[in-house]
Write a protein that holds these residues in place. Structure first.
Motif, PDB file in Angstrom:
ATOM      1  N   ALA A  60      75.390  -6.690  25.816  1.00  0.00           N
ATOM      2  CA  ALA A  60      75.455  -6.790  27.278  1.00  0.00           C
ATOM      3  C   ALA A  60      74.517  -7.903  27.724  1.00  0.00           C
ATOM      4  CB  ALA A  60      75.084  -5.467  27.921  1.00  0.00           C
ATOM      5  N   PRO A  61      74.986  -9.176  27.645  1.00  0.00           N
ATOM      6  CA  PRO A  61      74.105 -10.302  27.952  1.00  0.00           C
ATOM      7  C   PRO A  61      73.745 -10.436  29.431  1.00  0.00           C
ATOM      8  CG  PRO A  61      76.315 -11.074  27.495  1.00  0.00           C
ATOM      9  CD  PRO A  61      76.301  -9.608  27.211  1.00  0.00           C
ATOM     10  N   ASN A  62      74.523  -9.848  30.335  1.00  0.00           N
ATOM     11  CA  ASN A  62      74.275 -10.021  31.765  1.00  0.00           C
ATOM     12  C   ASN A  62      73.278  -9.020  32.330  1.00  0.00           C
ATOM     13  OD1 ASN A  62      76.095 -12.118  31.738  1.00  0.00           O
ATOM     14  ND2 ASN A  62      77.827 -10.804  32.269  1.00  0.00           N
ATOM     15  N   GLU A  63      72.902  -8.027  31.558  1.00  0.00           N
ATOM     16  CA  GLU A  63      71.926  -7.046  32.014  1.00  0.00           C
ATOM     17  C   GLU A  63      70.528  -7.656  31.940  1.00  0.00           C
ATOM     18  OE1 GLU A  63      72.763  -3.989  33.233  1.00  0.00           O
ATOM     19  OE2 GLU A  63      74.826  -4.688  32.971  1.00  0.00           O
ATOM     20  N   ARG A  64      69.575  -7.071  32.689  1.00  0.00           N
ATOM     21  CA  ARG A  64      68.179  -7.507  32.618  1.00  0.00           C
ATOM     22  C   ARG A  64      67.317  -6.321  32.270  1.00  0.00           C
ATOM     23  NH1 ARG A  64      69.567 -11.399  31.043  1.00  0.00           N
ATOM     24  NH2 ARG A  64      70.270 -13.163  32.216  1.00  0.00           N
ATOM     25  N   PRO A  65      66.701  -6.238  31.138  1.00  0.00           N
ATOM     26  CA  PRO A  65      66.810  -7.177  30.010  1.00  0.00           C
ATOM     27  C   PRO A  65      68.140  -6.978  29.273  1.00  0.00           C
ATOM     28  CG  PRO A  65      65.418  -5.322  29.419  1.00  0.00           C
ATOM     29  CD  PRO A  65      65.771  -5.142  30.867  1.00  0.00           C
ATOM     30  N   PRO A  66      68.575  -8.001  28.513  1.00  0.00           N
ATOM     31  CA  PRO A  66      69.852  -7.898  27.796  1.00  0.00           C
ATOM     32  C   PRO A  66      69.831  -6.744  26.788  1.00  0.00           C
ATOM     33  CG  PRO A  66      68.920 -10.097  27.576  1.00  0.00           C
ATOM     34  CD  PRO A  66      67.915  -9.264  28.275  1.00  0.00           C
ATOM     35  N   VAL A  67      70.996  -6.130  26.603  1.00  0.00           N
ATOM     36  CA  VAL A  67      71.100  -5.014  25.667  1.00  0.00           C
ATOM     37  C   VAL A  67      71.591  -5.551  24.327  1.00  0.00           C
ATOM     38  CG1 VAL A  67      72.169  -2.776  25.210  1.00  0.00           C
ATOM     39  CG2 VAL A  67      71.627  -3.438  27.556  1.00  0.00           C
ATOM     40  N   CYS A  68      70.831  -5.228  23.267  1.00  0.00           N
ATOM     41  CA  CYS A  68      71.196  -5.652  21.918  1.00  0.00           C
ATOM     42  C   CYS A  68      71.367  -4.413  21.051  1.00  0.00           C
ATOM     43  CB  CYS A  68      70.115  -6.547  21.319  1.00  0.00           C
ATOM     44  SG  CYS A  68      69.928  -8.092  22.221  1.00  0.00           S
ATOM     45  N   ARG A  69      72.221  -4.523  20.071  1.00  0.00           N
ATOM     46  CA  ARG A  69      72.479  -3.393  19.188  1.00  0.00           C
ATOM     47  C   ARG A  69      72.312  -3.826  17.740  1.00  0.00           C
ATOM     48  NH1 ARG A  69      76.722   1.149  20.093  1.00  0.00           N
ATOM     49  NH2 ARG A  69      76.320   2.335  18.210  1.00  0.00           N
ATOM     50  N   ILE A  70      71.753  -2.968  16.940  1.00  0.00           N
ATOM     51  CA  ILE A  70      71.625  -3.235  15.510  1.00  0.00           C
ATOM     52  C   ILE A  70      72.899  -2.732  14.847  1.00  0.00           C
ATOM     53  CG2 ILE A  70      70.324  -2.682  13.429  1.00  0.00           C
ATOM     54  CD1 ILE A  70      67.846  -2.334  15.254  1.00  0.00           C
ATOM     55  N   MET A  71      73.671  -3.667  14.280  1.00  0.00           N
ATOM     56  CA  MET A  71      74.955  -3.304  13.672  1.00  0.00           C
ATOM     57  C   MET A  71      75.388  -4.363  12.671  1.00  0.00           C
ATOM     58  SD  MET A  71      77.822  -4.317  16.502  1.00  0.00           S
ATOM     59  CE  MET A  71      77.133  -3.704  17.993  1.00  0.00           C
ATOM     60  N   ASP A  72      76.439  -4.069  11.923  1.00  0.00           N
ATOM     61  CA  ASP A  72      77.043  -5.036  11.012  1.00  0.00           C
ATOM     62  C   ASP A  72      77.981  -5.903  11.844  1.00  0.00           C
ATOM     63  OD1 ASP A  72      78.279  -6.489   9.061  1.00  0.00           O
ATOM     64  OD2 ASP A  72      78.987  -4.769   7.893  1.00  0.00           O
ATOM     65  N   TYR A  73      77.606  -7.158  12.076  1.00  0.00           N
ATOM     66  CA  TYR A  73      78.379  -8.029  12.969  1.00  0.00           C
ATOM     67  C   TYR A  73      79.768  -8.320  12.408  1.00  0.00           C
ATOM     68  CZ  TYR A  73      79.733 -11.953  15.885  1.00  0.00           C
ATOM     69  OH  TYR A  73      80.419 -12.769  16.740  1.00  0.00           O
ATOM     70  N   GLY A  74      79.873  -8.504  11.093  1.00  0.00           N
ATOM     71  CA  GLY A  74      81.177  -8.766  10.480  1.00  0.00           C
ATOM     72  C   GLY A  74      82.158  -7.642  10.753  1.00  0.00           C
ATOM     73  N   LYS A  75      81.697  -6.403  10.605  1.00  0.00           N
ATOM     74  CA  LYS A  75      82.544  -5.238  10.846  1.00  0.00           C
ATOM     75  C   LYS A  75      82.899  -5.141  12.331  1.00  0.00           C
ATOM     76  CE  LYS A  75      82.835  -0.304  10.152  1.00  0.00           C
ATOM     77  NZ  LYS A  75      82.138   0.929  10.000  1.00  0.00           N
ATOM     78  N   PHE A  76      81.919  -5.429  13.192  1.00  0.00           N
ATOM     79  CA  PHE A  76      82.133  -5.399  14.639  1.00  0.00           C
ATOM     80  C   PHE A  76      83.228  -6.387  15.039  1.00  0.00           C
ATOM     81  CE2 PHE A  76      80.882  -7.529  18.682  1.00  0.00           C
ATOM     82  CZ  PHE A  76      81.125  -6.479  19.554  1.00  0.00           C
ATOM     83  N   LYS A  77      83.133  -7.608  14.493  1.00  0.00           N
ATOM     84  CA  LYS A  77      84.111  -8.648  14.798  1.00  0.00           C
ATOM     85  C   LYS A  77      85.498  -8.255  14.282  1.00  0.00           C
ATOM     86  CE  LYS A  77      84.184 -13.453  14.003  1.00  0.00           C
ATOM     87  NZ  LYS A  77      83.527 -14.646  13.533  1.00  0.00           N
ATOM     88  N   TYR A  78      85.545  -7.688  13.080  1.00  0.00           N
ATOM     89  CA  TYR A  78      86.804  -7.250  12.480  1.00  0.00           C
ATOM     90  C   TYR A  78      87.464  -6.174  13.352  1.00  0.00           C
ATOM     91  CZ  TYR A  78      89.964  -4.916   9.229  1.00  0.00           C
ATOM     92  OH  TYR A  78      91.061  -4.335   8.654  1.00  0.00           O
ATOM     93  N   ASP A  79      86.682  -5.166  13.768  1.00  0.00           N
ATOM     94  CA  ASP A  79      87.222  -4.084  14.593  1.00  0.00           C
ATOM     95  C   ASP A  79      87.702  -4.603  15.947  1.00  0.00           C
ATOM     96  OD1 ASP A  79      86.777  -2.206  12.630  1.00  0.00           O
ATOM     97  OD2 ASP A  79      84.846  -1.556  13.446  1.00  0.00           O
ATOM     98  N   LYS A  80      86.949  -5.544  16.520  1.00  0.00           N
ATOM     99  CA  LYS A  80      87.310  -6.124  17.817  1.00  0.00           C
ATOM    100  C   LYS A  80      88.642  -6.872  17.710  1.00  0.00           C
ATOM    101  CE  LYS A  80      85.185  -9.455  20.867  1.00  0.00           C
ATOM    102  NZ  LYS A  80      83.960 -10.210  21.096  1.00  0.00           N
ATOM    103  N   ASN A  81      88.784  -7.643  16.623  1.00  0.00           N
ATOM    104  CA  ASN A  81      90.020  -8.388  16.383  1.00  0.00           C
ATOM    105  C   ASN A  81      91.195  -7.442  16.155  1.00  0.00           C
ATOM    106  OD1 ASN A  81      90.974 -10.949  16.409  1.00  0.00           O
ATOM    107  ND2 ASN A  81      90.319 -11.477  14.348  1.00  0.00           N
ATOM    108  N   LYS A  82      90.961  -6.384  15.403  1.00  0.00           N
ATOM    109  CA  LYS A  82      91.997  -5.406  15.088  1.00  0.00           C
ATOM    110  C   LYS A  82      92.463  -4.714  16.368  1.00  0.00           C
ATOM    111  CE  LYS A  82      92.854  -1.852  11.660  1.00  0.00           C
ATOM    112  NZ  LYS A  82      92.254  -0.979  10.680  1.00  0.00           N
TER     113      LYS A  82
END
Length: 176
Positions: A60-82
């Motif tokens: 969530a880059p537009n929030e103040r402060p931005p929200v970040c999550r600890i995760m496997d980015y490759g898997k996140f990208k794969y699931d998003k694409n799927k």
């Protein structure tokens, strides 16, 4: 006179910031299990992500402060694409072509093929083509069309009724 070229970036680039691309400090961090870790400095959050063998992803880059999550980015990208690709439906349109003088066994063969298409969740467009003097006997083509519709009624439903378009009669049948 030559036109100046603009540097055009591809529109489909991923704008999600990860790890060292996150410049703002501090950030609100969510762990890999989904629990809130609170607002901590970016360096400390990156350290935690590296210790877990994962990435720090800005969700969530537009929030103040931005929200970040600890995760496997490759898997996140794969699931998003799927997820993006699953929105498109499977249905394709297949066509079977007949003539007013097509024999009964030939019609049955075409109908068996159409049944296979419908079982695979494809739509079937039934076309009866007229040539020359056959245009004077459109009722013969309509009989063939009605025969096909009647047989296919067990596995499909008529989406568009038979319509005459010039030298062809068209009917669309969708899977049940």
């Amino acid at each position: 006179m030559a036109l100046a070229r603009r540097n055009v970036q591809p529109e489909n680039r991923d704008s999600t910031r990860i790890n060292s691309q996150i410049r703002i400090s501090p950030v609100r961090v969510v762990s890999e299990e989904g629990e809130q870790l609170g607002i901590i400095p970016t360096e400390q959050a990156l350290e935690r992500a590296r210790d877990a063998g994962l990435d720090l992803v800005e969700v969530a880059p537009n929030e103040r402060p931005p929200v970040c999550r600890i995760m496997d980015y490759g898997k996140f990208k794969y699931d998003k694409n799927k997820k993006k690709n699953s929105g498109s439906s499977h249905t394709k349109t297949k066509e079977i072509r007949l003539r007013p003088k097509t024999g009964d066994e030939d019609i049955r063969t075409k109908v068996r093929q159409a049944e296979k298409f419908l079982e695979h969740k494809d739509k079937v467009q039934v076309s009866v083509l007229f040539r020359g003097r056959e245009m004077a006997h459109i009722e013969e083509g309509r009989k063939v069309m009605e025969q096909v519709i009647e047989i296919l009624s067990e596995v499909g439903k008529v989406e568009t009724k038979p319509q005459q378009h010039g030298r062809r009669m068209i009917c669309m049948i969708a899977p049940k």
